[in-house]
Design an enzyme around this catalytic site. Structure first.
Site, PDB file in Angstrom:
ATOM      1  N   ARG A  70      -0.288  10.293  12.034  1.00  0.00           N
ATOM      2  CA  ARG A  70       0.997  10.866  10.966  1.00  0.00           C
ATOM      3  C   ARG A  70       0.247  11.755  10.233  1.00  0.00           C
ATOM      4  O   ARG A  70       1.041  12.668   9.721  1.00  0.00           O
ATOM      5  CB  ARG A  70       1.311   9.428  10.133  1.00  0.00           C
ATOM      6  CG  ARG A  70       1.937   8.593  11.097  1.00  0.00           C
ATOM      7  CD  ARG A  70       2.264   7.083  10.266  1.00  0.00           C
ATOM      8  NE  ARG A  70       0.942   6.639   9.498  1.00  0.00           N
ATOM      9  CZ  ARG A  70       0.904   5.641   8.549  1.00  0.00           C
ATOM     10  NH1 ARG A  70       2.118   4.994   8.099  1.00  0.00           N
ATOM     11  NH2 ARG A  70      -0.337   5.049   8.069  1.00  0.00           N
ATOM     12  N   ASP A 102      -1.386   9.509   3.815  1.00  0.00           N
ATOM     13  CA  ASP A 102      -1.123   9.880   2.461  1.00  0.00           C
ATOM     14  C   ASP A 102      -1.895  11.025   2.035  1.00  0.00           C
ATOM     15  O   ASP A 102      -1.804  11.788   1.029  1.00  0.00           O
ATOM     16  CB  ASP A 102      -1.371   8.792   1.321  1.00  0.00           C
ATOM     17  CG  ASP A 102      -0.505   7.511   1.818  1.00  0.00           C
ATOM     18  OD1 ASP A 102       0.750   7.773   2.187  1.00  0.00           O
ATOM     19  OD2 ASP A 102      -0.916   6.393   1.740  1.00  0.00           O
TER      20      ASP A 102
HETATM   21  N1  HAX Z   1     -13.466   6.413  -0.211  1.00  0.00           N
HETATM   22  C1  HAX Z   1     -14.488   5.791  -0.832  1.00  0.00           C
HETATM   23  N2  HAX Z   1     -15.029   4.477  -0.430  1.00  0.00           N
HETATM   24  C2  HAX Z   1     -14.091   4.084   0.472  1.00  0.00           C
HETATM   25  C3  HAX Z   1     -13.146   4.671   1.211  1.00  0.00           C
HETATM   26  C4  HAX Z   1     -12.812   5.942   0.599  1.00  0.00           C
HETATM   27  N3  HAX Z   1     -11.666   6.557   1.045  1.00  0.00           N
HETATM   28  N4  HAX Z   1     -12.544   3.861   2.191  1.00  0.00           N
HETATM   29  C5  HAX Z   1     -13.102   2.766   2.020  1.00  0.00           C
HETATM   30  N5  HAX Z   1     -13.924   2.866   1.119  1.00  0.00           N
HETATM   31  C6  HAX Z   1     -14.945   1.750   0.838  1.00  0.00           C
HETATM   32  C7  HAX Z   1     -14.112   0.571   0.355  1.00  0.00           C
HETATM   33  O1  HAX Z   1     -13.888   0.799  -0.943  1.00  0.00           O
HETATM   34  C8  HAX Z   1     -15.178  -0.633   0.594  1.00  0.00           C
HETATM   35  O2  HAX Z   1     -16.353  -0.471  -0.415  1.00  0.00           O
HETATM   36  P1  HAX Z   1     -16.841  -2.017  -1.153  1.00  0.00           P
HETATM   37  O3  HAX Z   1     -17.401  -2.584   0.080  1.00  0.00           O
HETATM   38  O4  HAX Z   1     -17.824  -1.444  -2.165  1.00  0.00           O
HETATM   39  O5  HAX Z   1     -15.671  -2.785  -1.673  1.00  0.00           O
HETATM   40  C9  HAX Z   1     -15.930  -0.420   2.012  1.00  0.00           C
HETATM   41  O6  HAX Z   1     -15.709   1.240   2.058  1.00  0.00           O
HETATM   42  C10 HAX Z   1     -15.275  -0.866   3.147  1.00  0.00           C
HETATM   43  O7  HAX Z   1     -13.921  -0.793   3.111  1.00  0.00           O
HETATM   44  P2  HAX Z   1     -12.968  -0.695   4.528  1.00  0.00           P
HETATM   45  O8  HAX Z   1     -13.229  -1.833   5.235  1.00  0.00           O
HETATM   46  O9  HAX Z   1     -13.576   0.507   5.276  1.00  0.00           O
HETATM   47  O10 HAX Z   1     -11.471  -0.350   3.847  1.00  0.00           O
HETATM   48  P3  HAX Z   1     -10.535  -1.625   3.615  1.00  0.00           P
HETATM   49  O11 HAX Z   1      -9.718  -2.092   4.962  1.00  0.00           O
HETATM   50  O12 HAX Z   1     -11.111  -2.539   2.728  1.00  0.00           O
HETATM   51  O13 HAX Z   1      -9.473  -0.666   2.761  1.00  0.00           O
HETATM   52  C11 HAX Z   1      -8.255   1.441   2.343  1.00  0.00           C
HETATM   53  C12 HAX Z   1      -8.648   0.258   3.308  1.00  0.00           C
HETATM   54  C13 HAX Z   1      -7.382   2.210   2.684  1.00  0.00           C
HETATM   55  C14 HAX Z   1      -7.707   0.596   1.126  1.00  0.00           C
HETATM   56  C15 HAX Z   1      -9.508   2.264   1.745  1.00  0.00           C
HETATM   57  O14 HAX Z   1     -10.264   2.883   2.890  1.00  0.00           O
HETATM   58  C16 HAX Z   1      -9.211   3.113   0.622  1.00  0.00           C
HETATM   59  O15 HAX Z   1      -9.226   2.404  -0.455  1.00  0.00           O
HETATM   60  N6  HAX Z   1      -8.850   4.323   0.830  1.00  0.00           N
HETATM   61  C17 HAX Z   1      -8.446   5.175  -0.435  1.00  0.00           C
HETATM   62  C18 HAX Z   1      -7.078   4.692  -0.995  1.00  0.00           C
HETATM   63  C19 HAX Z   1      -5.995   5.235   0.412  1.00  0.00           C
HETATM   64  O16 HAX Z   1      -5.877   6.369   0.801  1.00  0.00           O
HETATM   65  N7  HAX Z   1      -4.914   4.496   0.690  1.00  0.00           N
HETATM   66  C20 HAX Z   1      -3.863   4.468   1.681  1.00  0.00           C
HETATM   67  C21 HAX Z   1      -4.063   3.768   2.827  1.00  0.00           C
HETATM   68  C22 HAX Z   1      -2.860   3.991   3.744  1.00  0.00           C
HETATM   69  C23 HAX Z   1      -1.835   3.107   3.328  1.00  0.00           C
HETATM   70  O17 HAX Z   1      -1.707   1.833   3.780  1.00  0.00           O
HETATM   71  N8  HAX Z   1      -0.841   3.911   2.886  1.00  0.00           N
HETATM   72  O18 HAX Z   1       0.313   2.817   2.508  1.00  0.00           O
END
Ligand code: HAX
Length: 426
Positions: free
Chosen positions: A319, A365
């Site tokens: 996307r 996003d």
């Molecule tokens: N920047 C920095 N650190 C990140 C990261 C990023 N973009 N993405 C993941 N990490 C970190 C997490 O915070 C986590 O750290 P801790 O162990 O210290 O808690 C670690 O990497 C492992 O995370 P993960 O298993 O890779 O990711 P999750 O499945 O837990 O979370 C998220 C997925 C999308 C929430 C996460 O990648 C994130 O916070 N991204 C930034 C926010 C974002 O872009 N959200 C939109 C997602 C799309 C969506 O659903 N839209 O509706």
């Protein structure tokens, strides 16, 4: 005469029900998945426990709607994609026209909704307004009326279909009203039934669009966000709430509340805010080195880079690719869009080196806000409402199908820490 989508679903249902019944009967005790302790502590990530036929999201494929990769659907209308989500078929021209006319017949928003929205404080977040407006219409629910009148369970999908289509038909006017009211854009612009759903929405928003490119962006936007299987926060919430036989108004409103979280749908607002803030703090259009230093500093101070990473993807979100193509074609010189391109070059390496994020690639996003911003929709607090309008297509298709398949109450088992300690000791 071509079949309506409701006719299509009615024809498909006996086969679908028989298939599910026979699978459950023949293979009911077959083990489909195992659950590791880290999954229990890790937000149930990856546990296979839901059936969703509208779409699937592969780690290395991204969104696939009824077997068709999303990048092959970018020239379709959201109405066509809704029919595809619900019935598995892209409608022919006649069915599409009939569906669009049906939406137009249902489009009148009850007048009390405007009163409810006007009564909210001016600084109410647009997602609260959207969720409230949907909830306020609950008394219109055909589902609740028919349930109260004793309609048999296997027929409840029909009033769910009615409620869902009524919400789809009205939500664009409601969202446009919220936009214009929240950001002082002037009076409501009346709908134009000669336009398709997204172009009509673009017109009601009142964003300047001399060459029709903003309407084109809206079509793409509403297609790309329409569904993402059923384990994400909003779709799962929708399914859980509706499994208690709460109607579509309760279910969609609850789902929108989940969509409003910054780790889910609100991320699109956060992404644009992040890009604009980076430019302001750096003081000019940043160079690659400045972008790299800025993002590295975010990571070093324990912050996330908005728009990067995903719970269930391990590739660049297709996307994102679709929007990137749109941006390259229509707004290549836009400052915010250029920063999106820079981030795409720089952030995956930084995240990979940091080694925490399982997915270092951009999600949808990371780019959508820059495109909206270009066309003058600069009020990023509104962006998640656009996501919500689109995702209502997926909520609708999934919920109609869940009722059509007599899906049971969703009730997974929770365990105590004591139980876990005993299990690991044993
Ligand atoms: N920047 C920095 N650190 C990140 C990261 C990023 N973009 N993405 C993941 N990490 C970190 C997490 O915070 C986590 O750290 P801790 O162990 O210290 O808690 C670690 O990497 C492992 O995370 P993960 O298993 O890779 O990711 P999750 O499945 O837990 O979370 C998220 C997925 C999308 C929430 C996460 O990648 C994130 O916070 N991204 C930034 C926010 C974002 O872009 N959200 C939109 C997602 C799309 C969506 O659903 N839209 O509706």
């Amino acid at each position: 005469m071509s079949k309506t989508i409701k006719d299509k679903l009615t024809t498909q249902l006996p086969v679908l029900r028989e298939e599910a019944k026979s699978l459950a009967k023949t293979y009911g005790s077959k083990i489909m998945d195992q659950v590791a302790l880290e999954q229990i502590y890790g937000g149930m990530r990856g546990i296979k426990g839901l059936v969703c036929d509208t779409s699937s999201v592969g780690l290395d494929t991204g969104l696939i709607i009824r077997g068709i990769p999303i990048l092959e659907l970018t020239d379709k209308l959201p109405e066509q994609v809704f029919c595809l989500l619900l019935t598995g078929e892209i409608p022919d021209d006649e069915t599409l026209k009939e569906f669009q006319e049906d939406l137009n017949r249902r489009a009148e928003v009850p007048s009390y909704v405007w009163d409810v929205l006007n009564a909210l404080p001016k600084d109410t977040h647009p997602m609260i307004a959207l969720s409230t407006a949907i909830m306020s219409m609950e008394k219109e629910s055909e589902f609740r009326k028919h349930y109260d009148a004793g309609l048999p369970k296997d027929k409840l999908w029909e009033p769910m279909f009615e409620d869902s289509l009524n919400i789809i038909a009205r939500v664009t006017q409601i969202a446009a009203f919220i936009y214009r009211k929240s950001f002082g854009k002037g009076d409501m612009i009346p709908p134009d039934p000669s336009l398709d759903w997204a172009a009509n929405f673009a017109k009601m928003l009142g964003v300047k669009d001399e060459d029709g490119t903003f309407a084109k962006l809206m079509r793409l936007y509403l297609v790309l966000h329409s569904d993402h299987e059923s384990g994400n926060v909003s779709a799962f919430t929708c399914q859980v709430v509706s499994s208690a036989l709460s109607d579509a108004y309760y279910s969609f409103s609850a789902a929108l509340n989940g969509l409003a979280g910054p780790l889910h749908g609100l991320a699109n607002q956060e992404c644009l805010r992040f890009i604009l803030k980076m430019k302001t703090e750096i003081g000019h259009q940043p160079s690659d080195d400045e972008v790299r230093d800025y993002c590295q500093n975010l990571l070093d101070t324990g912050k996330v880079v908005s728009g990067y990473g995903h719970a269930v993807l391990r590739i660049t979100d297709p996307r994102f690719t679709a929007f990137l193509r749109f941006g390259k074609q229509h707004v290549p010189d836009d400052d915010a869009f250029r920063m999106v391109e820079q981030l795409f070059e720089i952030v995956p390496d930084l995240l990979t080196k940091q080694g925490k994020a399982k997915d270092p690639w951009p999600n949808v996003d990371a780019v959508s806000g820059s495109l909206l911003h270009h066309y003058g929709m600069t009020e990023y607090q509104f962006y998640t409402v656009l996501f919500g309008v689109s995702r209502i297509l997926g909520f609708s298709a999934q919920t109609i199908l869940a009722r059509a398949m007599n899906s049971p109450l969703i009730r997974p088992k929770s365990v105590t820490t004591e139980w876990i300690k005993k299990q690991v000791a044993g």
